[in-house]
Enzyme design. Structure first.
Site, short mmCIF file in Angstrom:
data_model
loop_
_atom_site.label_atom_id
_atom_site.label_comp_id
_atom_site.label_asym_id
_atom_site.label_seq_id
_atom_site.Cartn_x
_atom_site.Cartn_y
_atom_site.Cartn_z
N GLY A 1 0.83 -1.30 0.07
CA GLY A 1 0.09 -0.02 0.07
C GLY A 1 0.86 1.21 0.19
N CYS A 2 0.39 2.20 0.47
CA CYS A 2 1.05 3.41 0.42
C CYS A 2 2.23 3.58 1.42
CB CYS A 2 0.18 4.52 1.19
SG CYS A 2 1.00 6.20 1.28
N PHE A 3 3.62 4.13 0.83
CA PHE A 3 4.66 3.85 1.44
C PHE A 3 4.79 4.77 2.70
CE2 PHE A 3 6.57 6.21 -2.77
CZ PHE A 3 6.04 7.15 -2.40
N CYS B 1 2.68 4.86 4.98
CA CYS B 1 2.23 3.87 6.10
C CYS B 1 3.21 2.80 6.45
CB CYS B 1 0.84 3.32 5.68
SG CYS B 1 -0.45 4.24 5.33
#
Length: 219
Positions: A51-53, A55
Protein backbone atom coordinates in the site's frame (compact mmCIF):
# COMPACT_ATOMS: atom_id res chain seq x y z
CA UNK A 1 -25.09 8.21 -22.36
CA UNK A 2 -22.75 9.75 -19.76
CA UNK A 3 -22.93 6.55 -17.71
CA UNK A 4 -22.03 4.45 -20.75
CA UNK A 5 -19.04 6.66 -21.52
CA UNK A 6 -17.89 6.53 -17.90
CA UNK A 7 -18.21 2.74 -17.83
CA UNK A 8 -16.23 2.49 -21.07
CA UNK A 9 -13.48 4.73 -19.68
CA UNK A 10 -13.23 2.67 -16.51
CA UNK A 11 -13.07 -0.55 -18.54
CA UNK A 12 -10.25 0.84 -20.70
CA UNK A 13 -8.38 2.06 -17.63
CA UNK A 14 -8.49 -1.33 -15.92
CA UNK A 15 -7.60 -3.06 -19.18
CA UNK A 16 -4.51 -0.85 -19.48
CA UNK A 17 -3.50 -1.56 -15.91
CA UNK A 18 -4.02 -5.29 -16.27
CA UNK A 19 -2.06 -5.48 -19.50
CA UNK A 20 0.70 -3.42 -17.91
CA UNK A 21 0.97 -5.93 -15.08
CA UNK A 22 0.90 -8.97 -17.36
CA UNK A 23 2.98 -7.91 -20.33
CA UNK A 24 6.19 -9.65 -21.40
CA UNK A 25 8.49 -7.10 -19.77
CA UNK A 26 6.73 -7.55 -16.45
CA UNK A 27 7.01 -11.33 -16.74
CA UNK A 28 10.75 -10.92 -17.24
CA UNK A 29 10.90 -9.09 -13.90
CA UNK A 30 8.92 -11.81 -12.16
CA UNK A 31 11.08 -14.59 -13.63
CA UNK A 32 14.44 -12.87 -13.17
CA UNK A 33 17.26 -14.12 -10.99
CA UNK A 34 17.23 -12.25 -7.67
CA UNK A 35 19.92 -9.70 -6.90
CA UNK A 36 21.42 -9.94 -3.42
CA UNK A 37 22.32 -6.67 -1.72
CA UNK A 38 25.57 -7.04 0.27
CA UNK A 39 25.87 -6.00 3.89
CA UNK A 40 27.19 -2.49 4.41
CA UNK A 41 28.72 -1.62 7.78
CA UNK A 42 27.04 -4.73 9.13
CA UNK A 43 23.58 -3.60 8.00
CA UNK A 44 21.28 -5.51 5.65
CA UNK A 45 18.47 -4.29 3.39
CA UNK A 46 15.03 -5.76 2.76
CA UNK A 47 12.28 -4.64 0.41
CA UNK A 48 8.50 -4.64 0.81
CA UNK A 49 5.44 -3.16 -0.93
CA UNK A 50 2.21 -2.88 1.04
CA UNK A 51 0.00 0.00 0.00
CA UNK A 52 1.06 3.60 0.56
CA UNK A 53 4.73 3.80 1.47
CA UNK A 54 4.05 6.54 4.02
CA UNK A 55 2.24 3.92 6.11
CA UNK A 56 4.79 1.15 5.62
CA UNK A 57 7.70 3.45 6.46
CA UNK A 58 6.19 4.24 9.86
CA UNK A 59 5.52 0.56 10.61
CA UNK A 60 9.07 -0.61 9.99
CA UNK A 61 10.66 2.35 11.76
CA UNK A 62 8.83 1.25 14.92
CA UNK A 63 10.73 -2.08 15.02
CA UNK A 64 13.89 -2.60 17.05
CA UNK A 65 16.94 -3.19 14.90
CA UNK A 66 15.63 -1.11 12.00
CA UNK A 67 17.93 1.87 11.44
CA UNK A 68 16.17 3.58 8.58
CA UNK A 69 13.38 3.14 6.05
CA UNK A 70 13.47 4.74 2.61
CA UNK A 71 10.42 5.17 0.39
CA UNK A 72 10.56 4.33 -3.29
CA UNK A 73 9.37 2.15 -6.14
CA UNK A 74 10.12 -1.44 -7.08
CA UNK A 75 8.79 -4.44 -8.96
CA UNK A 76 8.28 -2.82 -12.34
CA UNK A 77 9.77 -2.97 -15.82
CA UNK A 78 10.53 0.73 -16.45
CA UNK A 79 13.56 2.75 -15.43
CA UNK A 80 13.50 5.83 -13.20
CA UNK A 81 9.84 5.61 -12.13
CA UNK A 82 8.30 8.66 -10.50
CA UNK A 83 5.27 9.13 -8.28
CA UNK A 84 3.31 10.36 -11.28
CA UNK A 85 4.35 7.57 -13.64
CA UNK A 86 3.85 4.76 -11.11
CA UNK A 87 0.37 6.06 -10.36
CA UNK A 88 -0.69 5.31 -13.93
CA UNK A 89 -0.37 1.60 -13.17
CA UNK A 90 1.55 1.14 -16.43
CA UNK A 91 5.13 0.93 -15.12
CA UNK A 92 4.62 -2.30 -13.18
CA UNK A 93 6.13 -0.65 -10.10
CA UNK A 94 4.55 -0.58 -6.66
CA UNK A 95 5.19 1.89 -3.89
CA UNK A 96 7.83 0.11 -1.81
CA UNK A 97 10.21 0.59 1.09
CA UNK A 98 13.87 -0.20 1.61
CA UNK A 99 14.34 -1.36 5.20
CA UNK A 100 17.90 -0.93 6.49
CA UNK A 101 18.36 -3.15 9.53
CA UNK A 102 20.83 -4.85 11.84
CA UNK A 103 20.48 -8.62 11.26
CA UNK A 104 22.03 -9.30 14.68
CA UNK A 105 19.05 -7.53 16.29
CA UNK A 106 16.12 -8.32 13.99
CA UNK A 107 15.84 -11.14 11.45
CA UNK A 108 14.44 -11.10 7.95
CA UNK A 109 11.87 -13.60 9.19
CA UNK A 110 10.64 -11.09 11.80
CA UNK A 111 10.41 -8.38 9.16
CA UNK A 112 8.17 -10.68 7.12
CA UNK A 113 6.02 -11.28 10.21
CA UNK A 114 5.72 -7.51 10.60
CA UNK A 115 4.74 -7.22 6.95
CA UNK A 116 1.75 -9.52 7.31
CA UNK A 117 0.80 -8.13 10.74
CA UNK A 118 0.62 -4.58 9.40
CA UNK A 119 -1.80 -5.08 6.54
CA UNK A 120 -4.99 -6.71 5.35
CA UNK A 121 -3.28 -9.74 3.78
CA UNK A 122 -6.26 -10.66 1.60
CA UNK A 123 -6.78 -7.27 -0.06
CA UNK A 124 -5.80 -7.39 -3.73
CA UNK A 125 -4.20 -4.41 -5.47
CA UNK A 126 -4.14 -2.07 -2.51
CA UNK A 127 -4.38 -1.46 1.21
CA UNK A 128 -7.27 0.36 2.84
CA UNK A 129 -8.41 3.29 0.74
CA UNK A 130 -5.40 3.08 -1.60
CA UNK A 131 -6.35 0.94 -4.58
CA UNK A 132 -4.52 0.12 -7.79
CA UNK A 133 -1.62 -2.00 -8.96
CA UNK A 134 0.82 0.64 -7.70
CA UNK A 135 -0.42 -0.14 -4.17
CA UNK A 136 -0.35 -3.93 -4.46
CA UNK A 137 1.41 -6.12 -1.92
CA UNK A 138 4.79 -7.58 -2.89
CA UNK A 139 7.53 -9.20 -0.81
CA UNK A 140 10.93 -9.19 -2.48
CA UNK A 141 13.46 -11.98 -1.91
CA UNK A 142 17.19 -11.78 -2.55
CA UNK A 143 18.07 -15.47 -2.27
CA UNK A 144 16.51 -18.92 -1.90
CA UNK A 145 16.57 -18.76 1.89
CA UNK A 146 14.47 -15.59 1.94
CA UNK A 147 12.11 -17.00 -0.69
CA UNK A 148 11.55 -20.12 1.43
CA UNK A 149 10.80 -18.01 4.52
CA UNK A 150 8.28 -15.89 2.60
CA UNK A 151 6.47 -18.80 0.97
CA UNK A 152 6.22 -20.80 4.19
CA UNK A 153 4.80 -17.84 6.12
CA UNK A 154 2.41 -17.01 3.30
CA UNK A 155 1.14 -20.59 3.16
CA UNK A 156 0.75 -20.78 6.95
CA UNK A 157 -1.22 -17.53 7.00
CA UNK A 158 -3.43 -18.73 4.16
CA UNK A 159 -4.30 -21.86 6.16
CA UNK A 160 -4.89 -19.86 9.33
CA UNK A 161 -7.27 -17.43 7.62
CA UNK A 162 -8.66 -20.01 5.20
CA UNK A 163 -8.20 -17.43 2.47
CA UNK A 164 -5.94 -16.57 -0.42
CA UNK A 165 -3.10 -14.23 0.53
CA UNK A 166 -2.74 -11.35 -1.92
CA UNK A 167 0.99 -10.67 -1.54
CA UNK A 168 3.03 -11.40 -4.63
CA UNK A 169 6.54 -12.80 -4.24
CA UNK A 170 9.15 -11.21 -6.52
CA UNK A 171 12.89 -11.62 -6.99
CA UNK A 172 14.50 -8.35 -5.97
CA UNK A 173 15.94 -6.42 -8.92
CA UNK A 174 16.11 -2.71 -8.30
CA UNK A 175 14.86 -0.13 -5.82
CA UNK A 176 14.26 3.39 -7.06
CA UNK A 177 14.29 6.03 -4.32
CA UNK A 178 11.18 8.23 -4.29
CA UNK A 179 11.13 12.00 -4.39
CA UNK A 180 12.51 13.81 -1.33
CA UNK A 181 9.12 15.05 -0.18
CA UNK A 182 7.95 11.45 0.33
CA UNK A 183 10.68 10.63 2.87
CA UNK A 184 9.85 10.62 6.62
CA UNK A 185 6.41 11.82 5.64
CA UNK A 186 4.49 10.54 8.65
CA UNK A 187 7.00 12.06 11.08
CA UNK A 188 7.22 15.41 9.30
CA UNK A 189 3.49 15.82 8.60
CA UNK A 190 1.63 14.47 11.66
CA UNK A 191 -1.37 16.72 11.03
CA UNK A 192 -1.85 15.76 7.40
CA UNK A 193 -5.42 14.37 7.07
CA UNK A 194 -4.22 11.15 5.40
CA UNK A 195 -1.58 10.60 8.07
CA UNK A 196 -4.07 11.22 10.88
CA UNK A 197 -6.87 9.12 9.39
CA UNK A 198 -4.99 6.29 7.64
CA UNK A 199 -1.29 6.05 8.49
CA UNK A 200 -1.44 6.55 12.27
CA UNK A 201 -4.43 4.22 12.78
CA UNK A 202 -2.66 1.55 10.70
CA UNK A 203 0.49 1.95 12.78
CA UNK A 204 -1.50 1.71 16.02
CA UNK A 205 -3.25 -1.47 14.86
CA UNK A 206 0.11 -3.01 14.02
CA UNK A 207 1.70 -2.07 17.35
CA UNK A 208 -1.29 -3.45 19.25
CA UNK A 209 -0.86 -6.92 17.77
CA UNK A 210 2.95 -7.19 17.37
CA UNK A 211 5.11 -8.46 20.28
CA UNK A 212 5.98 -5.46 22.47
CA UNK A 213 9.55 -6.68 23.03
CA UNK A 214 10.22 -6.25 19.30
CA UNK A 215 9.09 -2.63 19.18
CA UNK A 216 10.88 0.61 19.93
CA UNK A 217 9.47 2.98 22.50
CA UNK A 218 9.17 5.64 19.80
CA UNK A 219 9.96 5.79 16.10
Amino acid sequence: MKNIITLFAITVLFSCKNSAQNNEKQQEVINAKPIEVPLKNGKAKAYFASGCFWCVEAVYESIKGVDEVINGYSGGHTKHPTYESSNTGRTGHAEAVEVIYDPTVVSFSTLVDAYFASQNPTQVNGQGPDKGSQYRSIIFYQNDTQKKIILEKKEALSKKLDAKIAAEVYPFQKFWIAEDYHQDYERLHPNNPYIRNVSIPRLKRFKAKFPKELLKGTH
